[in-house]
Design a protein around this motif. Structure first.
Motif, mmCIF file in Angstrom:
data_model
loop_
_atom_site.group_PDB
_atom_site.id
_atom_site.type_symbol
_atom_site.label_atom_id
_atom_site.label_comp_id
_atom_site.label_asym_id
_atom_site.label_seq_id
_atom_site.Cartn_x
_atom_site.Cartn_y
_atom_site.Cartn_z
ATOM 1 N N ALA B 32 -34.458 21.932 -26.742
ATOM 2 C CA ALA B 32 -34.368 20.643 -26.346
ATOM 3 C C ALA B 32 -35.380 20.775 -25.375
ATOM 4 C CB ALA B 32 -33.219 20.088 -26.023
ATOM 5 N N GLY B 33 -34.769 20.705 -23.829
ATOM 6 C CA GLY B 33 -35.948 20.895 -22.711
ATOM 7 C C GLY B 33 -36.517 22.306 -22.453
ATOM 8 N N ASN B 55 -36.741 17.347 -29.717
ATOM 9 C CA ASN B 55 -37.248 16.493 -28.809
ATOM 10 C C ASN B 55 -37.594 15.037 -29.717
ATOM 11 O OD1 ASN B 55 -37.239 17.698 -26.274
ATOM 12 N ND2 ASN B 55 -38.158 19.426 -27.481
ATOM 13 N N ASP B 61 -31.698 9.469 -26.012
ATOM 14 C CA ASP B 61 -31.582 9.614 -24.555
ATOM 15 C C ASP B 61 -31.309 8.215 -23.876
ATOM 16 O OD1 ASP B 61 -35.521 8.706 -25.019
ATOM 17 O OD2 ASP B 61 -33.649 7.883 -25.846
ATOM 18 N N LEU B 75 -30.300 14.054 -25.015
ATOM 19 C CA LEU B 75 -31.673 14.229 -24.620
ATOM 20 C C LEU B 75 -32.229 13.598 -23.255
ATOM 21 C CD1 LEU B 75 -33.772 14.426 -27.805
ATOM 22 C CD2 LEU B 75 -33.412 16.139 -26.548
ATOM 23 N N THR B 76 -31.462 13.047 -22.573
ATOM 24 C CA THR B 76 -31.824 12.362 -21.582
ATOM 25 C C THR B 76 -32.253 13.305 -20.335
ATOM 26 O OG1 THR B 76 -30.022 10.741 -21.738
ATOM 27 C CG2 THR B 76 -31.376 10.727 -19.635
ATOM 28 N N ARG B 77 -33.418 13.455 -19.709
ATOM 29 C CA ARG B 77 -33.840 14.396 -18.729
ATOM 30 C C ARG B 77 -33.237 14.223 -17.494
ATOM 31 N NH1 ARG B 77 -37.185 17.413 -22.778
ATOM 32 N NH2 ARG B 77 -37.525 15.667 -24.450
ATOM 33 N N HIS B 78 -33.284 15.175 -16.697
ATOM 34 C CA HIS B 78 -32.536 15.107 -15.540
ATOM 35 C C HIS B 78 -33.360 14.114 -14.579
ATOM 36 C CE1 HIS B 78 -30.842 18.440 -16.922
ATOM 37 N NE2 HIS B 78 -31.922 19.725 -16.565
ATOM 38 N N THR B 80 -34.592 11.198 -15.378
ATOM 39 C CA THR B 80 -34.345 9.970 -15.711
ATOM 40 C C THR B 80 -32.912 9.834 -15.230
ATOM 41 O OG1 THR B 80 -35.430 10.381 -18.000
ATOM 42 C CG2 THR B 80 -34.049 8.488 -17.784
ATOM 43 N N THR B 111 -32.526 18.907 -20.109
ATOM 44 C CA THR B 111 -31.816 17.710 -20.801
ATOM 45 C C THR B 111 -30.255 17.953 -20.181
ATOM 46 O OG1 THR B 111 -31.199 18.789 -22.583
ATOM 47 C CG2 THR B 111 -33.399 17.374 -22.531
#
Lengths: 171, 268, 791
Positions: B32-33, B55, B61, B75-78, B80, B111
């Motif tokens: 993922a990340g 990804n 996300d 999958l939400t990034r930090h 975000t 993520t």
């Protein structure tokens, strides 16, 4: 087994077949031939490898080239436009923000992202925004000054880095 | 420095990802990340035979508030989560925590699903998840946080099981996360989280054991009316942290108490 | 006539445009056709017999070109790495380090085998396939224990672990202690640290098959030394070897010596017939590049009740590693020789013992012994002040040397200094009096503010040939320069130093521009390539300006002297009647009759020169400085310590430094910033930790080894005094290391000052929160009289 990777780097399209394990930083340096992005550690601490991927600051040593498929990449070589320095580059020059220069491309890219997100950062915000980049020569004092100087120069210009990376023509 | 070779496949759906993980078996890992995995691979401490890149999977996300729950896609990034107006409104402590992870570059890639699945004792989200009784939703089932973090780097996830989302309760009362570290971008030496909700307190601790810790003794003491300093003395109850280069066990226990007190006092 | 000078101007650096646009050329940026990649297989044990090295699998790896061990290298390399005397001629043992281990590995990371492959990635894979069988031997990590009778030895068959045991004595110590009214004792640890230049090491070697020519690009501070040692090691004349240090991403002393990998890459190129590139990874760098510091000091100080310093006794153990570093004894000697600091003493006696252990070598790291000396003596002064309940600034004032040149009790002649002036300035800037009041007020609130002073003197500008012959294996550490004015008036200056961030291309051109009266923009500085520079001595020891810059100035003077004769000839005047001012030659009293330097330059290549004079306009100088130079200054650090967590917050840091005359103030400030940051790094964050049982590096990556980041170094307030050095006509001293020399003592003194209400008298480095919290806790538990708390 090799995989095809198609990216746009500093506005130029590139297509190569690469091993999946090829790190993005090695792809840029050894395959595309842009050696301005540097490697300073093995564990994603130092940030010398920082580039922009779709306008976001990323450590290119912690990404595989295959993950960059279809993305817009901006490296340090893409910051100056038509022979004119980006305000951050000018600021690092004016404020003596570099000594050996090895960490500098990474700092400039990370700072570009910082100012894109926050055009008028306080000193604290600058420090927090650049915590992912290490320098051993400058003691950071002039790096902070450089970013402050660039922020002033860019004030109101609203030149978003993501727009710049599409427009820039050097590869 | 240079990772070992591996096979690589991109999944465009959760089903495809599960299929690929099944195909490659135990020796496959989810990408993922990549900011926990790739550093290990560069040192060859991890040498998966295959990476399944998730990804590209759409619909993982999201940040959605539904009633008293906040759903965050794996999958939400930090970055975000850090900047999300919804998170800042419904569960501000999570936005605060996200902003303390690593540095800008790490936050652009890392993520929440990755951090949770990796189950590093020094991870920050697991503390919040455990403390607030979050649910970890996978492609196979829903697992309560208290059943998820089994041991260091150990979760009940099967080889073909992927985290889809983490579901938190909404909580926007007084809160504070104190992440004690030497340098801004370091992992926590010890972290303490305090969240006032439903008339009581939730207290969580990072890196005081192989898994995140919910300091129920502190919560109970507060419930009984103890002052923060007094209640925080219980933060080290039952703790047996390991020493490392950064801190000795006694110091970690001491920090657990001090930071818990401060988190409660500074919560707003 | 308005006088404009480049010297003293704050101009931005001409090096920068290519660096800020990503067009620098560091070694890894270069590629040669046919190049192979080298990977080094390193010892996984700190001390072991190498039973066997199985290359079978590696030899069949995809992309493999060759696999070599010591046996192969012995065909091409003879002898071992050099070790200089470094002021300690009386060495008991100097173990020889062949660039690759054969039967015994003596430090974790020592090279055991080398693989060459077509690609970087294949080389890494190939290296993994080499199988080494070890038979473990006793590992020496604790260098105090290594001195115990019957201790195992770092090298099998060695008599013991003592490399040297020497005394540095000045004055009658017994009498001085007798006269003392108070004595204090302390143990001061100088932990091992890593230099961590952002660019790890890198070598690209190209031996032309059948051509007997070798070119080596290497990230180094000393290209000519590398050429010299490769010449000796490979048995090739220096005339056949060209070494180029291109852009170098930092050094700090870790790149001022030849390394195994330089020999191995060159030899591998010869053996394989291919150009060989070796790029050090960071993990490797922590294992295989020289370490810094690594000493234990036991001190005893005697003083009068009024604060007069009398006696200083020092026992110093130095953790050398398994092999004495190339300059390895230097930092130990300098630590001793500078231990009197800025002060008058009746007696200073020091015993230095160099101890061999199973670790990587220590070698000079920014300051090379002077940070150790400054730290030691500045802690000593504060210990005395604390014991006598006197203000540490007053104790310093009472004991500063005042008449210069000053001969210290250990016989060092300090050229110039105004120590009180620097301290007064620093005190004024920081607001010392008000801070002491604030400190008292805050203590009542249970808050702990600390003010730490560090007044230092240091020795640099390495160095006069008579004194430095010992440091450098009988090479005089002078500095060479060639100044050549071209027919159309531009200038090439070649100098034997090598910048790795210090901005020589800019500052040296500033000097030459003023000296020659030619435009700064037309003066090029060439460094780093043995192919187009005279024999050079490199950059370290803050020498580039006071030795290299002055050498350039002298070459320029010689050029001006010749140009003057040509000008006189052109002006039809006598030599003595011609004046040179700001680039113009004119006849005294007739300023209209003039020739510009540029015109003279062109004439110098033409006919019609004075009788007997050859064409050309160039000069060479090897400048042998008459003395070292002696920068000095005063740093003040203000901290607040949180007794609950042991955290240290640096609230203010003031540095007042005197490095003599200034060529470019911006660059001087930058050097101090960086130096102070490294001092703070050692004081608070950094420590190279070896496993006490296995000797493996526990701090093996930048995750575990904490160099400070941008959030950890505060804004630094700089000021200066200017006391021109009497040693050279430019009046310059050098400043590359001064920040590091002063800083660690300022920080630690501040922390001890903050915690003195707890009865704490000393704090060791790194002063991590865990360590400080423990000390405070122990001190609180022994709250009657404040028994000394150790870690």
């Amino acid at each position: 087994m090799k995989h095809k990777v198609a990216t746009t780097v500093n506005g130029h399209k590139h297509e190569h077949e690469v091993e999946p394990r090829l790190l993005l930083v090695h792809y840029l340096r050894d395959v595309v031939g842009l050696t301005g992005t540097h490697i300073g550690c093995d564990t994603s601490q130092c940030g010398s490898c920082t580039i922009l991927v779709d306008g976001k600051a990323v450590k290119s040593c912690t990404m595989f080239a295959v993950q960059a498929e279809g993305r817009q990449l901006t490296t340090i070589e893409g910051m100056a436009k038509d022979g004119e320095l980006h305000p951050l580059q000018q600021a690092f020059w004016d404020e003596h923000g570099l000594q050996c220069g090895y960490c500098t491309p990474g700092f400039i890219m990370a700072a570009a992202y910082l100012l894109d997100q926050n055009p008028n950062p306080t000193e604290d915000e600058i420090r927090k925004g650049l915590e992912g980049n290490l320098c051993r020569c400058t003691g950071y004092v002039n790096i902070v000054k450089s970013v402050q100087s660039a922020a002033k120069a860019m004030d109101g210009a609203k030149a978003k880095t993501s727009e710049r990376s599409a427009a820039v023509g050097r590869s | 420095m240079i990772p070992a070779a591996f096979e690589y496949a991109r999944a465009s759906s959760v089903e495809e990802a599960a299929k690929l993980l099944n195909k490659y078996g135990e020796d496959a890992k989810v990408l993922a990340g990549g900011h926990s995995l790739i550093p290990l691979m560069r040192l060859r401490l991890a040498q998966p035979k295959a990476l399944v890149d998730i990804n590209g999977i759409k619909g993982l996300d999201h940040i959605k508030a539904e009633g008293s729950k906040l759903h965050i896609g794996a999958l939400t990034r930090h970055v975000t989560i850090q900047n999300s107006a919804v998170v800042k409104d419904k569960l501000p402590i999570l936005a605060e925590v996200a902003g303390e992870i690593g540095d800008n570059q790490v936050r652009n890639m890392g993520t929440i699903g990755g951090v949770v699945a990796h189950a590093d004792a020094a991870g920050d989200y697991p503390t919040i998840a455990l403390m607030l009784d979050a649910d970890i939703v996978t492609n196979q089932r829903t697992i309560a946080a208290k059943d998820f973090f089994k041991d260091l780097f150990t979760t009940p996830l099967a080889a073909d099981e992927i985290v889809i989302e983490v579901v938190f309760p909404v909580a926007n009362g007084p809160h504070k996360y104190i992440k004690f570290r030497r340098r801004l971008f370091d992992w926590a030496i010890v972290g303490a989280a305090a969240q006032k909700m439903n008339g009581g307190w939730r207290i969580g601790l990072t890196n005081v054991g192989p898994t995140p810790v919910r300091a129920t003794a502190v919560e109970e003491a507060l419930h009984k009316g103890a002052k923060p300093e007094e209640a925080a003395q219980h933060a080290s109850d039952g703790l047996n942290p390991s020493g490392d280069l950064r801190a000795s066990p006694e110091y970690k226990k001491h920090l657990a108490r001090v930071l818990t007190k401060r988190a409660i006092e500074q919560a707003k | 006539m308005a006088v404009t000078t480049m010297v003293g101007a704050k101009i931005h650096r001409r090096e920068d445009p290519k660096l800020i646009t990503g067009h620098g050329s560091y070694v890894d940026d270069m590629q040669l056709i046919g190049m192979v990649h080298m990977a080094v297989v390193r010892s996984a044990q700190a001390h072991a017999k190498i039973v066997s090295v199985d290359l079978t699998a590696a030899s069949k790896a995809p992309g493999v070109v060759a696999v070599y061990t010591a046996r192969d290298f012995k065909k091409v390399i003879s002898g071992g790495l050099p070790v200089t005397e470094s002021l300690i001629a009386d060495k008991k043992q100097t173990p020889n380090q062949f660039p690759i281990a054969e039967s015994e590995a003596v430090y974790f990371g020592e090279p055991i085998a080398v693989v060459l492959a077509e690609s970087r990635y294949q080389a890494a894979d190939c290296a993994e396939l080499v199988q080494v069988e070890y038979e473990s031997l006793p590992v020496l990590v604790d260098f105090e224990k290594a001195l115990e009778k019957g201790s195992p030895t770092a090298h099998t068959g060695a008599p013991d672990n003592v490399a040297w045991d020497v005394n540095f004595n000045g004055g009658d110590l017994e009498a001085a202690f007798k006269e003392s009214e108070v004595t204090v004792k302390e143990r001061i640890i100088q932990q091992r640290v890593f230099p961590i230049s952002m660019e790890p090491r890198a070598v690209l070697a190209n031996y032309v098959p059948f051509g007997n020519q070798l070119t080596v690009w290497t990230s180094s501070q000393v290209p000519h030394f590398i050429r010299l040692f490769l010449c000796i090691g490979l048995g090739m004349p220096e005339s056949q070897i060209r070494v180029v240090a291109p852009d170098v991403g930092g050094g700090f002393g870790s790149k001022l010596r030849p390394y195994p990998e330089e020999y191995l890459a060159a030899a591998a190129s010869k053996l394989s017939g291919r150009p060989v590139k070796w790029i050090e990874g960071r993990t490797e760098n922590l294992q295989a590049t020289s370490h810094g510091r690594g000493h234990i000091f036991d001190i005893e100080v005697g003083a009068k009740r009024d604060g007069t310093l009398l006696a200083l006794k020092i026992t110093m153990l130095s953790d050398l590693g398994a092999y004495i570093g190339v300059f390895g004894a230097l930092q130990s000697s300098l630590a001793m020789l500078l231990s009197p600091g800025c002060y008058k003493w009746k007696a200073v006696h020091g015993r230095a013992i160099g101890v061999l252990t199973n670790k990587m070598s220590t070698d000079p790291y920014r300051g090379a012994g002077r940070p150790e000396a400054a730290h030691l003596v500045e802690r000593a002064v504060d210990l005395v002040a604390q014991e006598l309940k006197l203000d540490p600034a007053d104790v310093r004032a009472k004991n500063f040397a005042e008449d210069f040149p000053f001969t210290s009790i250990l016989g060092m002649v300090y050229d110039s200094g105004e120590y009180q002036k620097s301290l007064d300035k620093a005190k004024e800037i920081v607001g010392y009096k008000a801070l002491r009041q604030k400190q008292a007020d805050l203590r009542k609130q249970g808050k702990y503010l600390g003010i730490g002073l560090s007044t230092y003197v240091e020795i640099c500008g390495v160095g006069p040939s008579a004194a430095t012959a010992h440091v450098s294996g009988s090479l005089a550490l002078v500095e060479s320069s060639v100044v050549r004015v071209h027919p159309t008036g531009s200038v090439t200056v070649a100098v034997g130093t090598h910048s790795h961030g210090q901005g020589h291309a800019t500052t040296f051109a500033q000097i030459a521009a003023d000296a020659l009266g030619l435009p700064y923009a037309n003066i090029e500085i060439r460094e780093g390539d043995t192919g187009d520079t005279p024999f050079g001595y490199g950059s370290y020891g803050s020498r580039s300006l006071p030795v290299g810059g002055v050498s350039i100035n002298r070459s320029c003077q010689k050029v001006v002297d010749k140009a003057k004769k040509i000008a006189a000839h052109m002006l039809e005047a006598a030599d003595e009647d011609v004046v040179f001012d700001q680039g113009q030659f004119y006849v005294k009293g007739s300023p209209d009759k003039r020739k510009a330097m540029g015109e003279v330059a062109f004439a110098a290549y033409g006919p019609g020169l004075p009788e007997g004079m050859e064409q050309g306009l160039e000069a060479v100088t090897y400048f042998d400085p008459p003395n070292f130079t002696w920068p000095f200054g005063a740093h003040i650090c203000v901290v607040e310590v949180d007794p609950e967590t042991g955290e240290v917050d640096i609230q203010k840091y003031v540095a007042v430094d005197d490095c003599g005359n200034i060529i470019n103030p911006m660059i001087v400030d930058g050097q101090i910033h960086g130096g102070v940051a490294q001092g703070i790094g050692q004081a608070l964050f950094e420590e190279a930790v070896h496993d006490p049982e296995t000797g493996a590096l526990r701090t093996g990556t930048l995750l575990d080894y904490s160099i400070p980041g941008i959030g950890e170094i505060p804004n630094l307030q700089l000021d200066r005094t200017i006391t021109p050095s009497p040693t050279n006509e430019l009046g310059v001293k050098g400043v590359g290391e001064a920040g590091t020399i002063a800083a660690s003592a300022a920080v630690i003194n501040a922390i001890v000052d903050a915690l003195s209400p707890f009865g704490i008298k000393h704090v060791d480095m790194p002063a991590s929160p865990d360590r400080l919290w423990k000390q405070i806790k122990q001190a609180r538990e022994h709250s009657n009289g404040g028994k000394e708390a150790r870690k």
